[in-house]
Design an enzyme around this catalytic site. Structure first.
Site, PDB file in Angstrom:
ATOM      1  N   GLU A  76      35.191  39.447  35.939  1.00 18.00           N
ATOM      2  CA  GLU A  76      35.481  38.319  35.068  1.00 18.00           C
ATOM      3  C   GLU A  76      34.269  37.902  34.236  1.00 18.00           C
ATOM      4  O   GLU A  76      34.211  36.796  33.700  1.00 18.00           O
ATOM      5  CB  GLU A  76      36.033  37.163  35.895  1.00 18.00           C
ATOM      6  CG  GLU A  76      37.398  37.538  36.451  1.00 18.00           C
ATOM      7  CD  GLU A  76      37.981  36.527  37.404  1.00 18.00           C
ATOM      8  OE1 GLU A  76      37.213  35.814  38.072  1.00 18.00           O
ATOM      9  OE2 GLU A  76      39.207  36.462  37.483  1.00 18.00           O
ATOM     10  N   HIS A  94      33.754  29.624  38.724  1.00 18.33           N
ATOM     11  CA  HIS A  94      35.156  29.974  38.511  1.00 18.33           C
ATOM     12  C   HIS A  94      35.772  30.216  39.884  1.00 18.33           C
ATOM     13  O   HIS A  94      35.457  31.190  40.550  1.00 18.33           O
ATOM     14  CB  HIS A  94      35.239  31.232  37.652  1.00 18.33           C
ATOM     15  CG  HIS A  94      36.629  31.724  37.442  1.00 18.33           C
ATOM     16  ND1 HIS A  94      36.888  32.973  36.956  1.00 18.33           N
ATOM     17  CD2 HIS A  94      37.842  31.163  37.647  1.00 18.33           C
ATOM     18  CE1 HIS A  94      38.192  33.159  36.865  1.00 18.33           C
ATOM     19  NE2 HIS A  94      38.788  32.073  37.289  1.00 18.33           N
ATOM     20  N   HIS A  96      39.121  30.324  42.687  1.00 17.28           N
ATOM     21  CA  HIS A  96      40.503  30.748  42.861  1.00 17.28           C
ATOM     22  C   HIS A  96      41.063  29.947  44.034  1.00 17.28           C
ATOM     23  O   HIS A  96      41.497  30.508  45.029  1.00 17.28           O
ATOM     24  CB  HIS A  96      40.581  32.249  43.161  1.00 17.28           C
ATOM     25  CG  HIS A  96      40.261  33.107  41.986  1.00 17.28           C
ATOM     26  ND1 HIS A  96      41.126  34.056  41.514  1.00 17.28           N
ATOM     27  CD2 HIS A  96      39.175  33.177  41.177  1.00 17.28           C
ATOM     28  CE1 HIS A  96      40.592  34.672  40.476  1.00 17.28           C
ATOM     29  NE2 HIS A  96      39.404  34.150  40.254  1.00 17.28           N
TER      30      HIS A  96
END
Length: 115
Positions: A76, A94, A96
């Protein structure tokens, strides 16, 4: 610059580990990066955060070319680089998170909210 990079990597690893402890990532999902000048330190792909050490540091230029490290950067990376190129951000976390991932399978768009 070396001291700044070492400190930034240490802080990045601590943040990545905290994201696991706080339940924001599961396994090796999610990723963290920090900008130091024109370089971006980023978590490598597929490495559990509790196993990251100083030799695992990965650095890329703003063009995405890897300039340091033996491991591959997160898949990513383009997301991180877009944030750095388009904003004044100095770091990106980031996650999840399980609940956010579940919601993303149910709706196409979430309204912006702030609590």
């Amino acid at each position: 610059m070396r001291d700044a990079m070492e400190k930034a990597w240490s802080d990045l690893v601590a943040t990545a580990r905290r994201s696991v402890a706080d339940g924001l990532v599961v396994g090796t999902s999610g990723n963290v990066s920090v900008r130091v000048g024109d370089l971006v330190l980023v978590t490598p792909t597929g490495v559990p955060y509790d196993r990251l050490g100083p030799v695992d540091a990965v650095a890329v230029g703003l063009d995405g070319v890897q300039v340091a490290g033996r491991l591959r950067p997160t898949s990513e990376l383009p997301l991180h680089l877009a944030v750095y190129r388009g904003t004044g951000a100095r770091a990106v976390v980031h996650t999840h998170a399980v609940h956010a991932t579940a919601v993303s399978t149910l709706v196409d768009e979430l309204p912006a909210v702030h609590y």
